[in-house]
Motif scaffolding. Structure first.
Motif, PDB file in Angstrom:
ATOM      1  N   MET A   1      23.307 -22.525 -22.089  1.00 38.07           N
ATOM      2  CA  MET A   1      23.143 -22.121 -20.554  1.00 38.07           C
ATOM      3  C   MET A   1      22.086 -21.314 -20.237  1.00 38.07           C
ATOM      4  SD  MET A   1      25.142 -18.704 -21.301  1.00 38.07           S
ATOM      5  CE  MET A   1      25.586 -17.845 -19.335  1.00 38.07           C
ATOM      6  N   LEU A   2      22.290 -21.931 -18.369  1.00 33.90           N
ATOM      7  CA  LEU A   2      21.270 -21.927 -17.573  1.00 33.90           C
ATOM      8  C   LEU A   2      20.942 -20.520 -17.838  1.00 33.90           C
ATOM      9  CD1 LEU A   2      18.281 -22.739 -16.370  1.00 33.90           C
ATOM     10  CD2 LEU A   2      19.853 -23.451 -14.613  1.00 33.90           C
ATOM     11  N   ILE A   3      19.824 -19.201 -17.840  1.00 38.32           N
ATOM     12  CA  ILE A   3      19.939 -18.210 -17.441  1.00 38.32           C
ATOM     13  C   ILE A   3      18.409 -17.851 -16.563  1.00 38.32           C
ATOM     14  CG2 ILE A   3      19.919 -15.795 -18.077  1.00 38.32           C
ATOM     15  CD1 ILE A   3      20.900 -16.401 -20.234  1.00 38.32           C
ATOM     16  N   PRO A   4      18.620 -17.343 -14.724  1.00 35.69           N
ATOM     17  CA  PRO A   4      17.459 -16.954 -14.086  1.00 35.69           C
ATOM     18  C   PRO A   4      16.700 -16.082 -14.908  1.00 35.69           C
ATOM     19  CG  PRO A   4      19.518 -16.581 -13.029  1.00 35.69           C
ATOM     20  CD  PRO A   4      20.138 -16.739 -14.218  1.00 35.69           C
ATOM     21  N   HIS A   5      15.242 -16.216 -14.599  1.00 40.80           N
ATOM     22  CA  HIS A   5      14.420 -14.978 -14.945  1.00 40.80           C
ATOM     23  C   HIS A   5      14.652 -13.643 -14.688  1.00 40.80           C
ATOM     24  CE1 HIS A   5      11.944 -13.433 -11.384  1.00 40.80           C
ATOM     25  NE2 HIS A   5      12.086 -14.549 -11.154  1.00 40.80           N
ATOM     26  N   ASP A   6      15.189 -12.447 -14.311  1.00 41.97           N
ATOM     27  CA  ASP A   6      15.773 -11.925 -13.156  1.00 41.97           C
ATOM     28  C   ASP A   6      16.545 -11.547 -14.656  1.00 41.97           C
ATOM     29  OD1 ASP A   6      16.900 -13.671 -12.036  1.00 41.97           O
ATOM     30  OD2 ASP A   6      17.556 -11.798 -10.613  1.00 41.97           O
ATOM     31  N   THR A   7      18.042 -12.298 -14.767  1.00 42.36           N
ATOM     32  CA  THR A   7      18.841 -11.795 -15.297  1.00 42.36           C
ATOM     33  C   THR A   7      18.541 -11.673 -16.790  1.00 42.36           C
ATOM     34  OG1 THR A   7      20.479 -13.312 -13.938  1.00 42.36           O
ATOM     35  CG2 THR A   7      21.008 -12.949 -16.450  1.00 42.36           C
ATOM     36  N   ARG A   8      17.954 -12.976 -17.891  1.00 44.04           N
ATOM     37  CA  ARG A   8      17.293 -12.678 -18.952  1.00 44.04           C
ATOM     38  C   ARG A   8      15.922 -11.629 -19.319  1.00 44.04           C
ATOM     39  NH1 ARG A   8      15.694 -16.380 -23.632  1.00 44.04           N
ATOM     40  NH2 ARG A   8      15.248 -14.473 -24.695  1.00 44.04           N
ATOM     41  N   ILE A   9      15.331 -11.155 -18.509  1.00 42.73           N
ATOM     42  CA  ILE A   9      14.710  -9.461 -18.335  1.00 42.73           C
ATOM     43  C   ILE A   9      15.580  -8.407 -18.309  1.00 42.73           C
ATOM     44  CG2 ILE A   9      12.959  -8.480 -16.482  1.00 42.73           C
ATOM     45  CD1 ILE A   9      11.752 -10.999 -15.869  1.00 42.73           C
ATOM     46  N   ALA A  10      16.512  -8.415 -17.325  1.00 39.23           N
ATOM     47  CA  ALA A  10      17.507  -7.587 -17.428  1.00 39.23           C
ATOM     48  C   ALA A  10      18.236  -7.243 -18.754  1.00 39.23           C
ATOM     49  CB  ALA A  10      18.284  -7.970 -16.602  1.00 39.23           C
ATOM     50  N   LEU A  11      18.848  -9.016 -19.437  1.00 35.97           N
ATOM     51  CA  LEU A  11      19.651  -8.508 -20.882  1.00 35.97           C
ATOM     52  C   LEU A  11      18.660  -8.165 -21.386  1.00 35.97           C
ATOM     53  CD1 LEU A  11      21.497 -12.248 -20.323  1.00 35.97           C
ATOM     54  CD2 LEU A  11      22.365  -9.725 -20.664  1.00 35.97           C
ATOM     55  N   ASP A  12      17.343  -8.742 -21.479  1.00 37.50           N
ATOM     56  CA  ASP A  12      16.166  -7.700 -22.771  1.00 37.50           C
ATOM     57  C   ASP A  12      16.124  -6.469 -22.591  1.00 37.50           C
ATOM     58  OD1 ASP A  12      15.668 -10.510 -23.728  1.00 37.50           O
ATOM     59  OD2 ASP A  12      14.099 -10.500 -22.457  1.00 37.50           O
ATOM     60  N   ALA A  13      15.663  -6.407 -21.180  1.00 36.94           N
ATOM     61  CA  ALA A  13      16.581  -4.552 -21.310  1.00 36.94           C
ATOM     62  C   ALA A  13      17.545  -3.922 -22.138  1.00 36.94           C
ATOM     63  CB  ALA A  13      16.274  -4.094 -20.001  1.00 36.94           C
ATOM     64  N   VAL A  14      19.147  -4.555 -21.439  1.00 38.10           N
ATOM     65  CA  VAL A  14      19.792  -4.037 -22.708  1.00 38.10           C
ATOM     66  C   VAL A  14      19.893  -4.132 -23.994  1.00 38.10           C
ATOM     67  CG1 VAL A  14      22.752  -4.290 -22.433  1.00 38.10           C
ATOM     68  CG2 VAL A  14      21.533  -4.452 -20.120  1.00 38.10           C
ATOM     69  N   VAL A  15      19.779  -5.161 -23.690  1.00 39.46           N
ATOM     70  CA  VAL A  15      19.788  -5.239 -25.500  1.00 39.46           C
ATOM     71  C   VAL A  15      18.536  -4.488 -26.659  1.00 39.46           C
ATOM     72  CG1 VAL A  15      19.041  -7.053 -27.543  1.00 39.46           C
ATOM     73  CG2 VAL A  15      20.279  -7.658 -25.508  1.00 39.46           C
ATOM     74  N   GLY A  16      17.319  -4.215 -26.045  1.00 36.13           N
ATOM     75  CA  GLY A  16      16.603  -3.481 -26.234  1.00 36.13           C
ATOM     76  C   GLY A  16      16.625  -1.764 -26.086  1.00 36.13           C
ATOM     77  N   LEU A  17      17.225  -1.120 -24.980  1.00 38.34           N
ATOM     78  CA  LEU A  17      18.129  -0.426 -25.245  1.00 38.34           C
ATOM     79  C   LEU A  17      19.212  -0.035 -26.000  1.00 38.34           C
ATOM     80  CD1 LEU A  17      18.094   2.566 -23.230  1.00 38.34           C
ATOM     81  CD2 LEU A  17      20.233   1.266 -21.689  1.00 38.34           C
ATOM     82  N   LEU A  18      20.306  -1.137 -26.225  1.00 37.73           N
ATOM     83  CA  LEU A  18      20.983  -0.324 -27.302  1.00 37.73           C
ATOM     84  C   LEU A  18      19.900  -0.316 -29.028  1.00 37.73           C
ATOM     85  CD1 LEU A  18      23.779  -3.300 -26.450  1.00 37.73           C
ATOM     86  CD2 LEU A  18      24.062  -1.086 -26.781  1.00 37.73           C
ATOM     87  N   ASN A  19      18.915  -1.515 -28.788  1.00 37.58           N
ATOM     88  CA  ASN A  19      18.210  -1.934 -29.812  1.00 37.58           C
ATOM     89  C   ASN A  19      17.979  -0.163 -30.727  1.00 37.58           C
ATOM     90  OD1 ASN A  19      20.173  -3.652 -30.753  1.00 37.58           O
ATOM     91  ND2 ASN A  19      18.283  -5.043 -30.373  1.00 37.58           N
ATOM     92  N   THR A  20      18.027   0.560 -29.768  1.00 38.85           N
ATOM     93  CA  THR A  20      16.962   2.237 -30.134  1.00 38.85           C
ATOM     94  C   THR A  20      18.301   3.296 -30.605  1.00 38.85           C
ATOM     95  OG1 THR A  20      17.752   2.978 -27.901  1.00 38.85           O
ATOM     96  CG2 THR A  20      15.466   2.489 -28.182  1.00 38.85           C
ATOM     97  N   THR A  21      19.935   2.966 -30.385  1.00 37.30           N
ATOM     98  CA  THR A  21      20.565   3.486 -30.733  1.00 37.30           C
ATOM     99  C   THR A  21      20.404   4.111 -32.538  1.00 37.30           C
ATOM    100  OG1 THR A  21      22.219   2.937 -29.315  1.00 37.30           O
ATOM    101  CG2 THR A  21      22.870   3.717 -31.052  1.00 37.30           C
TER     102      THR A  21
END
Length: 186
Positions: A1-21
């Protein structure tokens, strides 16, 4: 799956935020205070963030819960409804930008948006792209019995089972190997 860098960075932040739970980590909430929110913003290079306060922290925690709802959504329609609510509440204003050494990319948050709206808009749109691509099953939780961290499975064959193969995956593989060896010698 091709994901542009801005989407990847946003997904990383989403995952990072979720993993603070705390329920996922078993640890204290790293976002329990404003200093923790500043650390998160710095770790994930969230751009355009000025001073932060307690209201910002509480708003980010609410966004974290909404992201968790998307990961837990039983079907694309439910995920889409949650993403739509997130993005609409953030007051998105798509704009092309190039900063911090990145080529042209899109920010979805309005200029001067709060950190919560920034995360909701960019993270919500990144999740929207995953749902639109029919790839919601890539939004996963670690299968290690004592983990549960969120991750986005970007493997070619959608086979990733653990949040980090260097920790959870290796730990479980080593335990299985030792159990097989023990069974073979018994």
């Amino acid at each position: 799956m091709l994901i542009p860098h801005d989407t990847r960075i946003a997904l990383d932040a989403v995952v990072g935020l979720l993993n603070t739970t705390p329920a996922d980590t078993g640890d204290a909430d790293p976002l329990a205070d404003v200093a923790g929110l500043y650390a998160f913003v710095q770790q994930y290079s969230v751009s355009g963030v000025g001073s932060l306060g307690e209201e910002d922290r509480k708003a980010v925690l609410a966004v974290r819960e909404r992201f968790a709802d998307v990961f837990a959504a039983p079907d694309p329609r439910t995920a889409a409804e949650t993403v739509n609510e997130l993005v609409a509440s953030a007051g998105t204003t798509p704009q092309l930008t190039d900063h911090d050494g990145y080529e042209w990319h899109v920010h979805y948050f309005a200029p001067g948006a709060s950190v919560a709206d920034h995360l909701a808009a960019d993270g919500g749109m990144a999740l929207a792209f995953i749902v639109v691509a029919g790839e919601q099953e890539r939004l996963r939780r670690c299968e290690a019995p004592d983990c549960g961290h969120a991750f986005v499975d970007l493997s070619r064959n959608r086979s990733r089972r653990y949040c980090d193969s260097r920790t959870c995956g290796n730990r479980l593989h080593v335990a299985a190997y030792r159990a097989r060896r023990k069974a073979a010698t018994s």
